[in-house]
Design a protein around this motif. Sequence first.
Motif, PDB file in Angstrom:
ATOM      1  N   THR A 103    -109.733 -19.898-171.703  1.00 23.72           N
ATOM      2  CA  THR A 103    -110.695 -18.640-171.171  1.00 23.72           C
ATOM      3  C   THR A 103    -112.013 -18.686-171.513  1.00 23.72           C
ATOM      4  O   THR A 103    -112.867 -18.616-170.588  1.00 23.72           O
ATOM      5  CB  THR A 103    -110.025 -17.336-171.675  1.00 23.72           C
ATOM      6  OG1 THR A 103    -108.719 -17.381-171.409  1.00 23.72           O
ATOM      7  CG2 THR A 103    -110.827 -16.188-171.181  1.00 23.72           C
ATOM      8  N   PRO A 104    -112.469 -19.130-172.773  1.00 25.50           N
ATOM      9  CA  PRO A 104    -113.848 -19.347-173.145  1.00 25.50           C
ATOM     10  C   PRO A 104    -114.499 -20.603-172.312  1.00 25.50           C
ATOM     11  O   PRO A 104    -115.557 -20.407-171.812  1.00 25.50           O
ATOM     12  CB  PRO A 104    -113.940 -19.789-174.668  1.00 25.50           C
ATOM     13  CG  PRO A 104    -112.696 -19.077-175.139  1.00 25.50           C
ATOM     14  CD  PRO A 104    -111.630 -18.976-174.146  1.00 25.50           C
ATOM     15  N   LEU A 105    -113.693 -21.485-171.829  1.00 26.05           N
ATOM     16  CA  LEU A 105    -114.026 -22.548-170.995  1.00 26.05           C
ATOM     17  C   LEU A 105    -114.505 -21.898-169.604  1.00 26.05           C
ATOM     18  O   LEU A 105    -115.477 -22.245-169.132  1.00 26.05           O
ATOM     19  CB  LEU A 105    -112.978 -23.654-171.026  1.00 26.05           C
ATOM     20  CG  LEU A 105    -113.455 -24.659-169.962  1.00 26.05           C
ATOM     21  CD1 LEU A 105    -114.887 -25.491-170.213  1.00 26.05           C
ATOM     22  CD2 LEU A 105    -112.482 -25.677-169.865  1.00 26.05           C
ATOM     23  N   TYR A 106    -113.456 -21.229-169.327  1.00 26.82           N
ATOM     24  CA  TYR A 106    -114.006 -20.393-167.958  1.00 26.82           C
ATOM     25  C   TYR A 106    -115.249 -19.694-167.907  1.00 26.82           C
ATOM     26  O   TYR A 106    -116.060 -19.782-166.884  1.00 26.82           O
ATOM     27  CB  TYR A 106    -112.729 -19.620-167.443  1.00 26.82           C
ATOM     28  CG  TYR A 106    -111.358 -20.365-167.128  1.00 26.82           C
ATOM     29  CD1 TYR A 106    -111.544 -21.754-166.812  1.00 26.82           C
ATOM     30  CD2 TYR A 106    -110.346 -19.837-167.352  1.00 26.82           C
ATOM     31  CE1 TYR A 106    -110.281 -22.385-166.639  1.00 26.82           C
ATOM     32  CE2 TYR A 106    -108.789 -20.587-167.361  1.00 26.82           C
ATOM     33  CZ  TYR A 106    -109.278 -21.909-166.924  1.00 26.82           C
ATOM     34  OH  TYR A 106    -107.894 -22.354-166.804  1.00 26.82           O
ATOM     35  N   ILE A 107    -115.360 -19.004-169.126  1.00 30.37           N
ATOM     36  CA  ILE A 107    -116.738 -18.069-169.250  1.00 30.37           C
ATOM     37  C   ILE A 107    -117.694 -19.198-169.002  1.00 30.37           C
ATOM     38  O   ILE A 107    -118.770 -18.751-168.396  1.00 30.37           O
ATOM     39  CB  ILE A 107    -116.396 -17.421-170.441  1.00 30.37           C
ATOM     40  CG1 ILE A 107    -115.353 -16.238-170.499  1.00 30.37           C
ATOM     41  CG2 ILE A 107    -117.773 -16.793-170.722  1.00 30.37           C
ATOM     42  CD1 ILE A 107    -114.946 -15.629-171.667  1.00 30.37           C
ATOM     43  N   SER A 108    -117.827 -20.287-169.864  1.00 31.61           N
ATOM     44  CA  SER A 108    -118.805 -20.897-169.712  1.00 31.61           C
ATOM     45  C   SER A 108    -119.067 -21.593-168.387  1.00 31.61           C
ATOM     46  O   SER A 108    -120.367 -21.679-167.937  1.00 31.61           O
ATOM     47  CB  SER A 108    -118.564 -22.284-170.760  1.00 31.61           C
ATOM     48  OG  SER A 108    -118.608 -22.045-172.169  1.00 31.61           O
ATOM     49  N   ILE A 109    -118.143 -22.222-168.016  1.00 31.11           N
ATOM     50  CA  ILE A 109    -118.366 -22.400-166.344  1.00 31.11           C
ATOM     51  C   ILE A 109    -118.793 -21.260-165.547  1.00 31.11           C
ATOM     52  O   ILE A 109    -119.941 -21.581-164.589  1.00 31.11           O
ATOM     53  CB  ILE A 109    -116.968 -22.773-165.860  1.00 31.11           C
ATOM     54  CG1 ILE A 109    -116.348 -24.075-166.475  1.00 31.11           C
ATOM     55  CG2 ILE A 109    -116.984 -23.220-164.264  1.00 31.11           C
ATOM     56  CD1 ILE A 109    -114.908 -24.673-165.867  1.00 31.11           C
ATOM     57  N   PHE A 110    -118.577 -20.140-165.577  1.00 31.00           N
ATOM     58  CA  PHE A 110    -119.014 -18.943-164.921  1.00 31.00           C
ATOM     59  C   PHE A 110    -120.572 -18.841-165.289  1.00 31.00           C
ATOM     60  O   PHE A 110    -121.353 -18.735-164.268  1.00 31.00           O
ATOM     61  CB  PHE A 110    -118.378 -17.884-165.086  1.00 31.00           C
ATOM     62  CG  PHE A 110    -118.659 -16.413-164.530  1.00 31.00           C
ATOM     63  CD1 PHE A 110    -118.440 -16.428-163.302  1.00 31.00           C
ATOM     64  CD2 PHE A 110    -119.371 -15.615-165.191  1.00 31.00           C
ATOM     65  CE1 PHE A 110    -118.919 -15.131-162.380  1.00 31.00           C
ATOM     66  CE2 PHE A 110    -119.822 -14.413-164.668  1.00 31.00           C
ATOM     67  CZ  PHE A 110    -119.712 -14.120-163.259  1.00 31.00           C
ATOM     68  N   SER A 111    -120.963 -19.075-166.465  1.00 34.37           N
ATOM     69  CA  SER A 111    -122.263 -18.709-167.083  1.00 34.37           C
ATOM     70  C   SER A 111    -123.215 -19.718-166.495  1.00 34.37           C
ATOM     71  O   SER A 111    -124.362 -19.642-165.936  1.00 34.37           O
ATOM     72  CB  SER A 111    -122.397 -18.556-168.567  1.00 34.37           C
ATOM     73  OG  SER A 111    -121.553 -17.740-169.031  1.00 34.37           O
ATOM     74  N   ILE A 112    -122.635 -20.925-166.474  1.00 35.58           N
ATOM     75  CA  ILE A 112    -123.359 -22.222-165.904  1.00 35.58           C
ATOM     76  C   ILE A 112    -123.597 -21.945-164.539  1.00 35.58           C
ATOM     77  O   ILE A 112    -124.846 -22.307-164.231  1.00 35.58           O
ATOM     78  CB  ILE A 112    -122.980 -23.439-166.479  1.00 35.58           C
ATOM     79  CG1 ILE A 112    -122.954 -23.734-168.044  1.00 35.58           C
ATOM     80  CG2 ILE A 112    -123.510 -24.604-165.477  1.00 35.58           C
ATOM     81  CD1 ILE A 112    -122.302 -25.169-168.339  1.00 35.58           C
TER      82      ILE A 112
END
Length: 399
Positions: free
Chosen positions: A333-342
């Motif tokens: 989930t934090p990885l998906y958040i990072s992808i979304f942020s980028i």
Amino acid sequence: MQCWFLVRGLSVTFIPVFNERWVKGNKQSAWQISSSMINFMALITMAASVLIIIFADPLMKYLIAPGLSESGHALAVSMMQVIAVNPFIFAVAAVIASIQQAVGRFMFCALAPMLYNVGIIIGTVWFTGGVNLFGWQIFDGGIMGVALGVVLGSFLQLIVSAVGLAGFGFDYNFKIYWRNKGFRKVLSLLPARSVDQGMDYVVSLVEVNLASRLADGTVRAYQQALTLHMMPINLIGVAISNAAFPQLTEHLGEGRNDLFQKDLRSLLRIIFWMALPVSVVIFFPGGYVVHFIRNGGNQLIAGILGCLVVAILFRTIYHMAARAFYARQDTKTPLYISIFSITLNIIFSNCSIDGLENGRVWIGLGSINSGGFGGGCSFGGYESSNAKIVRHDVCASDF
């Protein structure tokens, strides 16, 4: 680089699995996981160090710094080969530090990086002037002294970290327990966390690349503003979340989800009410804050810092929210958040590039960071509510 991401992402994947066994009294399994991780990380990073030493010349010539002169290239290759031992030392030290953090011992973890810097200082001050032993010149000095100082610092960091294990009864075995479910669980969590760490590197590359297309001095101004904006994030968000993380994992290991949610809500409140006034203080007298790093101030740095203020609030909260997922052994989930942020970062950069070219530098750069990380944090809150980590009614009443 990937080995470095593995080391950085180790603690949040190792501590929950370790504490799950530790709090239940299953120390044998906990020590097996620890020994397996030390040996596994040592083997991986040792192989990487050997490859760096062997292929340092072509790496430097074709990838890292192809424009160096012949003498500069030879010196850079030599320094790279000397420093190549660091991934191996850092990996072992990282596992040892994670063990101590898991049981709430932070003193040696805090001292270790300090001694690493002490080693670098020793190399810079003394080794660069040459090393004499009983009248014999064993090292001529020069810039290679700094590289030796880096290696010395990494060894000091490892030694201090190892001393911190005293009193734990650590039962180390030179063996990898592949059948241990906890060890396999850590390995399954590690890739997503490592990629997530790499996202931060990607973000910095995108932002510096964008700033480099602008007026002279923009890259330096942006990096200095970013350093100032990271100070409260590290002092509030990172420090509190790292200190609280082992306790949160203990609650889940004991099956006390109620205590986990209670502590998490309390920590989010503390972080929010600490970060909010800091953001306000930085926003209004931002020009005076810049005086700390630039005598006489700098309007460009102050402008960029003013736009990054919003990111301070979001990113401090995000560090704690991300630890909640890691405590539940969820690194995706934090990885998906990072992808979304980028993704938002790239969108904002494309949309604001015209404004940047017209001189509105600080508006565009600030919107990229604030929008990207703010959007990522909002997505994290949405995912948190779905996972029942932070209830909607609690967030509404607290914030």
